[in-house]
Design a protein around this motif. Structure first.
Motif, short mmCIF file in Angstrom:
data_model
loop_
_atom_site.label_atom_id
_atom_site.label_comp_id
_atom_site.label_asym_id
_atom_site.label_seq_id
_atom_site.Cartn_x
_atom_site.Cartn_y
_atom_site.Cartn_z
N PRO A 104 1.21 -1.20 0.57
CA PRO A 104 -0.32 0.05 0.05
C PRO A 104 1.11 1.76 -0.11
CG PRO A 104 -0.11 -0.91 2.32
CD PRO A 104 1.00 -1.30 1.08
N ALA A 105 0.24 2.21 -0.38
CA ALA A 105 0.83 3.65 -0.21
C ALA A 105 1.68 3.47 -1.48
CB ALA A 105 1.78 4.19 1.08
N GLU A 118 -8.40 11.12 9.11
CA GLU A 118 -7.85 10.35 8.94
C GLU A 118 -6.32 10.38 8.78
OE1 GLU A 118 -9.48 7.49 6.73
OE2 GLU A 118 -11.76 8.54 6.58
N PHE B 236 -7.68 7.17 11.93
CA PHE B 236 -5.84 8.37 10.80
C PHE B 236 -4.98 6.46 11.78
CE2 PHE B 236 -4.30 8.14 15.44
CZ PHE B 236 -5.24 8.66 15.85
N ALA B 238 -6.53 3.29 11.10
CA ALA B 238 -6.27 2.56 9.56
C ALA B 238 -5.94 2.57 8.40
CB ALA B 238 -8.62 2.79 9.77
N TYR B 239 -5.82 4.84 8.86
CA TYR B 239 -5.23 5.22 7.37
C TYR B 239 -3.51 4.83 6.47
CZ TYR B 239 -3.79 9.17 4.77
OH TYR B 239 -2.81 10.01 3.53
N ARG B 241 -2.51 2.11 8.56
CA ARG B 241 -2.54 1.22 7.77
C ARG B 241 -2.19 0.94 6.53
NH1 ARG B 241 -5.80 -1.66 11.84
NH2 ARG B 241 -4.46 -2.83 13.72
N MET B 242 -2.99 1.46 5.76
CA MET B 242 -3.68 2.25 4.10
C MET B 242 -2.19 2.47 4.24
SD MET B 242 -7.77 1.80 3.73
CE MET B 242 -8.30 2.77 5.32
N ASN B 243 -1.40 3.03 4.63
CA ASN B 243 0.11 3.29 4.04
C ASN B 243 0.84 2.64 3.49
OD1 ASN B 243 -0.76 5.88 2.67
ND2 ASN B 243 -0.64 6.71 4.53
N GLY B 244 0.64 0.93 4.39
CA GLY B 244 1.34 0.07 4.55
C GLY B 244 2.72 0.50 5.45
N LEU B 245 2.42 1.88 6.87
CA LEU B 245 3.44 1.79 7.76
C LEU B 245 3.67 0.49 8.68
CD1 LEU B 245 2.52 5.03 9.06
CD2 LEU B 245 4.63 4.67 7.30
N PRO B 246 4.78 0.18 8.64
CA PRO B 246 4.96 -1.68 9.54
C PRO B 246 4.60 -1.23 10.59
CG PRO B 246 7.15 0.19 10.40
CD PRO B 246 5.81 1.22 9.06
N ARG B 247 4.14 -2.31 11.55
CA ARG B 247 3.53 -2.63 12.73
C ARG B 247 3.69 -2.35 13.78
NH1 ARG B 247 0.18 -7.51 14.10
NH2 ARG B 247 0.55 -7.76 16.07
N MET B 249 5.66 1.01 14.23
CA MET B 249 5.05 2.67 13.63
C MET B 249 3.12 2.01 14.48
SD MET B 249 5.70 4.77 11.24
CE MET B 249 7.25 4.34 10.88
N GLN B 253 2.16 4.64 17.59
CA GLN B 253 1.06 5.18 17.31
C GLN B 253 0.12 5.31 17.59
OE1 GLN B 253 0.15 6.71 13.06
NE2 GLN B 253 2.35 6.71 12.43
#
Lengths: 337, 336, 347
Positions: A104-105, A118, B236, B238-239, B241-247, B249, B253
Motif C-alpha cells: 500500500p502507498a 484520518e 487515522f 486505519a489510514y 495501515r493503508m499507507n503500509g506503515l509497519p506494525r 509504528m 502511534q
C-alpha cells in the motif's frame, strides 16, 4: 462534439496490461440464522495505465467496501470469500501485511474522504509524510524531508517548509485534503484510489482539488480510481464510468458513450437526480411496488421503471455489448429503443 | 513561556483548593463522635479534669474558631501534636509519609509494567491467547482484596517457603537505621553506602509491592486495552495501515493516542492508593502514613488525620499538575 | 406581501479563552415574501446556518432585527409566544438526529400539534392529511427511525415541519446528507408541498444544483455578508458578483460537454471568520480586487430592478454575449436521455 479529445489515447492504452485487475471479488457478511449478506458480488474491474476510472454508487452500493477490500482492511467482520486481485499482474490478497508483494502507498495509494479525521492528530504533517516516504523508499530522514516538502509544493500548498511543522487540526479541510493527496503520491504509486475524497469540501475548493488530482495523475502516468456518489464528477474527470448497485456492477462504459446514452435503468435514475423536469423524473422513479415478500432475481427490479416479469424470475448477467461497454439488464435502453 | 504562566496560574489555584479541602475535612472529622480529652485522661478521670483539658486544648471554643486557630498554626508550619505519639504531627509524617510513598510508587511502577505490557499485547492481537489471559486477570484483580492477597503471599513466601523476611516493617529490625536524607530507605541507604540496609529493604519491599502492584495492574490493564482498542479502530490508524506503515509504528502511534487515558488512570490510582494502601501497610507492619491516619481517626486524634489530609492533598495536586503538563506535551490540540 | 424581514443582522460569537470574536454575521438584510422560496447559498463559514438559527430563535443575534408578519421578534422569547407558535418550523440537515430513536416517526410528527393544544382526533386527522401529502403510508410512519432510509426520514421531517401548517419553513441543508436520488426526491416533495400549502421556504444550502430546482429568489452569502440577492434566473444566468460567478462556475453538471467555465476561478482558501479585515471579505480571493475594496464593504447597487450586488465592479461582469446557461443545456440534454426508453404505460 468537442469533448472526445481523449478517445485516441484510451484506445492505445487498452493494449497495455492493467494496473489493477479485480476478478469476481465477492465479500460476504455472515448473518446469524440466515444466509450470508453478499455485500459485493463478483465485481470485475480493470484499470489500465494512465487511465482514470470513475466508480459511482449510492449508500449501500459497496463502493467503500470495495476500496477497503483492495486495501486489505475489510471492516466489521466481512469476509473476502472469492475472487482474485492483481496489481500489474502480481496477485495479492492482504495489502497491509508486511509480506505482501504489493505494498500500500507504494503501489496502491488511497486518498481518504475525511482527511481531518484520518490524519494522526498528534503528529505533524511533515512527520506523517516522512514516515510513509522513509518506510517505502528507504530514504534518510533528510532526503525524505526534502521529498516531502517537494510533494507539498506539488499539491499547491503555500509555504510548504513551514507547513511541514503544522498540526492537522491547524489545516482547513481543503489543505488537509491536499496533504493526503501529497502522501498518496509521495511514493510514486502505480494506482491512486480516491474514496469520496472531495465530498466533504466546499464546491470551489472541491474543483481545485479535483483539478489538482487530475494534473498529478496525468503528469506521473499513474492510474486512478475515483469512487464517488456524485455522477457529475465522473463526467469531467474520468475516462471510464462503472456503476455499482447493491454490490454488483450494473453498467460499465467509456465516459462519453455513457453520458450520451446510459443503458441501465439505474444509470438513468442517477442522471435523473440532476434533471430539471420533475415529471420525467417521476416517470422513472415512481415504480409500483412488488407484491409483498417477492425477492426479485434482479437486484434493481423493485425500483425499475422497465421491469418485466422476467426480471423477477431470472437474474440478468453482466453482458458485453461491444465498444468496451457492459450492462447487467435484460431490457437495457439502447439507442433507438 | 506560556507553560510557565500556566503552571503559575495552577499553583495560585492551589491556595483556595487547599483551604476548601481543609475546611471540609476539619468539619467532617469534628462530626465523628468521641472526645479526645476523655480518651487522653482515661476512664477514671473526673469531669473537672476533662473540662480543664478541653479548655487547654481549645475544645470548648466554637468549631469555627477552632478551625481558624488550626489554620493559623498550619500557616506557620505547625500541624499540631499527636497525643498518641506525643510528637509533633509534622515530624511523624516526615518519617511515615515517605514510607508510604516509596511503597506506592514502586507498586505502581510494577503495575504500569504489567498493565501496559499486557494491555498493549492484548490489544494488538484481539484473538490471541494473551488477550484471554489478560481478560481473566483483569477480572481477578478487581475481585481479590489486596489485604487478602498480602496474607496469602505472607503465608506462602514467608511461612511455607521462607523466601521472604518477616512482615515487620521496612527493613530488618536487627539493622541500625540509615541516616534520613530523602525518607526513602532505598535511596538513603544507597547514598550512605549501607548496602546491608538496602538489600534488607529490597527484600521487605518485595511482597507488599507485589501485592499492590498486582492489584493495581488490573485497572491499568483495562484502561490500556480499551483505549488501545479505540485507538487501533480509529480512522487515522486505519489510514496509517493503508499507507503500509509497519506494525511497530502502528503500535507506537496507537499507544501515543491511548496514552492520555492511561496516564489519567495511573494518576487517579496513585492519589487513591496513598490512602488505600493502609490495609496492606497494616498487614506488613509498614508504619506508613495511612496507618497513622487511621489510628488517629479511631482515637479521636484529630491532628494526624488533618496532617495526612494536607500531605495527600498536596501530593494529589502535584500529580494532577504533572498530568496536565503531560497532556500538554502529548496533544498539540491542547496547546491552543 | 412581506412575511419575514431580516434587518442588518449581526452575530459575533466569543471564542473561549481568547478575546477574539468569530464574526459569523456582519449585517445581513433580506426579505421573504409569502409563499415564495428564498435560498441562502454559500460555503462553510458563510453564516447561512446562523441566519436560519436566528430566524427560528435558536440563537440570539448580537444586533439587528427580525420582523415576522409585521411583528418584531425579540429573539428567544417571542418565537414561543402563542401567536407565533407553529408558524415557523425547521428541518435540519441530519434526518436521523432529529428523531427519538425509541418512538415511531409518526409520534414525533404529531409532537408539534400537542403544543398547539390540539385534541387527539384532530391530531390524527392532521397526521393522515400530512402523510398523504408527503406520500408516506401509515405503516411506514409507525416504524422506528432506525428502520427508515435517510431519504424516508427526511420525508418524515418535512411532514413534521408542515403539520402545523406553518407560514415559513426554514430548511437547513435538508438534502446534503442524502444520496443524489434521495436528494431529488425531497426537492420534488418540497415543491409539491409548497404548491398545496403555500408555505414560504427559507432554503439554506451550499448545493447550487439543488437550489436551482426550487428557488424563486436567491441570496449569495460569503463570510457573514450578503454578496448578491436577486431573482433566481437572474443570479444564475447573469451573476454580477465575482463570488457568485465563481460559485456558479464551480458546479459540476453530469455531462462531459458541460465543462466548468474558465472565467472567474476563485483561487485560494476561504479565510477564517476570526478577525476579518475591513472591506469586502472576498478581497483576498477576488481577481477584480481594487484598493477601495479593502477599505470598506461596497455599498449595495442595483444593476437591474430587484437585483442587489455588493460590488463596485459589477458592471465588468455584465455579459456582452449571452452565453447559454449550462443548467438549461443540461435540462435539454437530460430530458432527451430521460424521454428515451420510458415504458409504454407512462410515456
Amino acid at each position: 462534439m468537442t469533448y472526445q479529445d481523449k478517445t485516441d489515447t484510451t484506445e492505445a492504452q487498452a493494449v497495455a496490461a492493467p494496473v489493477l485487475e479485480l476478478e469476481g471479488i465477492t465479500v460476504a457478511y455472515p448473518r446469524y440464522g440466515e444466509s450470508d449478506h453478499v455485500a459485493l458480488d463478483a465485481v470485475d474491474l480493470k484499470i489500465r495505465r494512465g487511465e482514470i476510472v470513475g466508480l459511482v454508487g449510492e449508500t449501500g452500493a459497496g463502493k467503500t467496501l470495495l476500496t477497503r477490500t483492495v486495501m486489505g482492511a475489510i471492516p466489521g467482520g466481512g469476509e473476502h470469500t472469492s475472487g482474485a486481485m492483481r496489481y500489474n499482474g502480481t496477485p495479492f490478497t492482504d495489502l497491509p501485511d508486511d509480506k505482501s508483494p504489493v505494498r500500500p502507498a507504494k503501489d496502491i495509494a488511497l486518498i481518504v474522504s475525511n482527511p481531518r479525521r484520518e490524519l494522526n492528530p498528534v503528529l505533524t504533517v511533515g512527520q506523517q509524510i516522512v514516515n510513509v516516504i522513509r518506510h517505502h523508499l528507504g530514504l534518510s530522514e533528510k532526503e525524505a524531508r526534502a521529498r516531502a516538502v517537494d510533494m507539498l509544493r506539488a499539491v499547491a500548498i503555500p509555504d510548504p517548509e513551514s507547513r511541514m511543522d503544522a498540526w492537522p487540526h491547524e489545516l482547513s479541510g481543503g489543505m488537509a485534503q491536499r496533504v493526503v493527496i501529497a502522501i498518496a503520491l509521495s511514493c510514486d504509486p502505480g494506482l491512486v484510489i480516491s474514496d469520496d475524497a472531495t465530498s466533504a469540501l466546499d464546491v470551489t475548493v472541491q474543483l481545485q482539488v479535483l483539478n489538482l488530482m487530475k494534473e498529478m495523475v496525468a503528469g506521473s502516468e499513474t492510474a486512478a480510481l475515483i469512487i464517488t456518489r456524485d455522477i457529475a464528477i465522473t463526467a469531467h474527470y474520468c475516462d471510464r464510468v462503472v456503476i455499482l448497485y447493491k454490490g454488483e456492477v450494473v453498467e460499465e462504459a467509456p465516459r462519453d458513450a455513457f453520458f450520451d446514452r446510459p443503458h441501465h435503468p439505474y444509470s438513468i435514475n442517477l442522471l435523473a437526480a440532476f434533471a430539471h423536469s420533475p415529471a420525467l423524473r417521476e416517470a422513472w422513479w415512481d415504480v409500483p411496488p412488488l407484491a409483498d415478500g417477492t425477492r426479485p432475481a434482479c437486484r434493481f427490479a423493485d425500483r425499475c421503471a422497465r421491469r418485466q416479469p422476467r426480471c423477477v424470475s431470472e437474474a440478468p448477467a453482466l453482458r458485453d455489448c461491444g465498444a468496451g461497454r457492459r450492462v447487467r439488464c435484460h431490457y437495457p435502453v439502447e439507442a433507438g429503443t | 513561556m506560556q507553560i510557565l504562566r500556566y503552571i503559575l496560574k495552577r499553583l495560585l489555584f492551589v491556595i483556595p483548593q487547599m483551604l476548601g479541602i481543609l475546611f471540609i475535612s476539619f468539619f467532617l472529622i469534628k462530626l465523628i463522635p468521641g472526645d479526645p480529652a476523655v480518651l487522653m485522661l482515661g476512664p477514671n478521670a473526673t469531669a473537672d479534669a476533662v473540662a480543664k483539658l478541653r479548655a487547654e486544648m481549645g475544645l470548648d471554643l466554637p468549631v469555627f474558631q477552632q478551625f481558624m486557630i488550626y489554620l493559623g498554626n498550619v500557616l506557620q508550619g505547625d500541624l499540631g501534636m499527636s497525643w498518641q505519639s506525643a510528637r509533633p504531627v509534622l515530624s511523624d509524617l516526615m518519617t511515615r509519609f515517605p514510607a508510604t510513598l516509596e511503597l506506592v510508587t514502586l507498586s505502581l511502577l510494577l503495575a504500569v509494567v504489567i498493565g501496559l505490557g499486557l494491555g498493549i499485547a492484548s490489544a494488538m492481537r484481539p484473538r490471541g491467547a494473551v488477550r484471554k489471559a489478560a481478560n481473566y486477570y483483569g477480572l481477578l484483580s478487581g475481585a481479590i482484596p489486596d489485604f487478602w492477597l498480602a496474607l496469602v503471599f505472607i503465608f506462602v513466601f514467608y511461612t511455607l517457603l521462607g523466601w521472604a523476611p518477616a512482615p515487620l516493617g521496612r527493613y530488618s529490625i536487627m539493622l541500625i537505621p540509615p541516616q534520613t536524607i530523602t525518607g526513602s530507605v532505598l535511596v538513603d541507604s544507597l547514598i550512605t553506602g549501607r548496602f546491608d540496609v538496602f538489600m534488607s529493604a529490597l527484600s521487605h519491599l518485595a511482597l507488599p509491592v507485589l501485592t499492590l502492584g498486582l492489584v493495581n495492574a488490573g485497572p491499568i490493564l483495562k484502561a490500556t486495552q480499551s483505549s488501545m482498542d479505540r485507538a487501533l479502530g480509529s480512522d487515522f490508524i486505519a489510514y496509517a495501515r493503508m499507507n503500509g506503515l509497519p506494525r511497530r509504528m502502528i503500535r507506537r502511534q496507537a499507544l501515543r493516542a491511548a496514552l492520555p487515558n492511561i496516564i489519567t488512570i495511573i494518576s487517579v490510582l496513585y492519589s487513591f492508593t496513598i490512602g488505600a494502601a493502609v490495609l496492606v501497610e497494616i498487614v506488613f507492619g509498614w508504619g506508613g502514613a495511612g496507618q497513622y491516619a487511621v489510628a488517629g481517626v479511631l482515637n479521636s486524634d484529630l491532628n494526624p488525620v488533618l496532617g495526612f489530609v494536607i500531605f495527600s492533598a498536596v501530593l494529589s495536586l502535584i500529580v494532577y499538575l504533572i498530568v496536565d503538563l503531560l497532556y500538554f506535551a502529548l496533544d498539540p490540540r491542547t496547546r491552543g | 406581501m412581506t412575511l419575514l424581514s431580516v434587518q442588518d443582522l449581526v452575530k459575533h460569537f466569543p471564542v473561549s479563552g481568547s478575546s477574539k470574536l468569530v464574526k459569523a454575521l456582519n449585517g445581513v438584510t433580506f426579505e421573504i415574501e409569502r409563499g415564495e422560496t428564498f435560498s441562502l447559498v454559500g460555503e462553510s463559514g458563510s453564516g447561512k446556518t446562523t441566519v436560519g438559527r436566528a430566524v427560528v430563535g435558536l440563537i440570539e443575534a448580537t444586533s439587528g432585527a427580525i420582523v415576522f408578519d409585521g411583528k418584531p421578534m425579540s429573539w428567544k422569547r417571542n418565537i414561543r409566544s402563542p401567536e407565533l407558535r407553529g408558524r415557523i418550523q425547521f428541518v435540519f440537515q441530519e434526518p436521523g438526529e432529529s428523531f427519538n430513536p425509541r418512538e415511531p416517526v409518526a409520534a414525533a410528527m404529531i409532537e408539534p400539534l400537542k403544543y398547539l393544544g390540539m385534541n387527539r382526533s384532530d391530531r390524527d386527522r392532521r397526521l393522515a392529511e400530512v402523510l398523504e401529502l408527503i406520500r408516506m403510508p401509515m405503516a411506514t410512519a409507525m416504524k422506528l427511525p432506525d428502520d427508515l432510509s435517510p431519504g424516508m426520514l427526511q420525508r418524515a421531517a418535512v411532514g413534521r415541519a408542515i403539520i402545523t401548517r406553518p407560514d415559513l419553513v426554514v430548511l437547513d441543508e435538508p438534502t446534503s446528507a442524502l444520496d443524489p436520488t434521495a436528494r431529488a426526491e425531497i426537492v420534488d416533495l418540497l415543491i409539491s408541498v409548497q404548491k398545496k400549502m403555500e408555505t414560504a421556504y427559507l432554503f439554506i444550502s451550499h448545493d447550487l444544483s439543488t437550489v436551482r430546482f426550487l428557488t424563486d429568489r436567491i441570496c449569495v452569502m460569503y463570510l457573514g455578508s450578503v454578496m448578491e440577492t436577486g431573482p433566481a434566473e437572474k443570479v444564475f444566468l447573469d451573476p454580477r458578483h465575482p463570488y457568485s460567478v465563481g460559485l456558479m462556475a464551480s458546479v459540476l453538471l453530469p455531462h462531459p460537454s458541460l465543462k466548468t467555465p474558465e472565467r472567474m476561478k476563485l483561487e485560494g482558501e476561504i479565510p477564517s471568520p476570526l478577525d476579518l479585515p475591513p472591506g469586502c471579505p472576498l478581497a483576498s480571493r477576488c481577481p477584480l480586487v481594487e484598493p477601495a475594496c479593502r477599505e470598506r464593504m461596497p455599498l449595495p447597487e442595483y444593476p437591474q430592478p430587484k437585483h442587489l450586488v455588493h460590488c463596485i465592479n459589477h458592471h465588468k461582469l455584465e455579459r456582452a454575449d449571452v452565453v447559454s446557461d449550462r443548467f438549461e443545456t443540461f435540462h435539454t440534454l437530460s430530458d432527451r436521455i430521460l424521454r428515451q426508453g420510458l415504458p409504454e404505460r407512462v410515456a
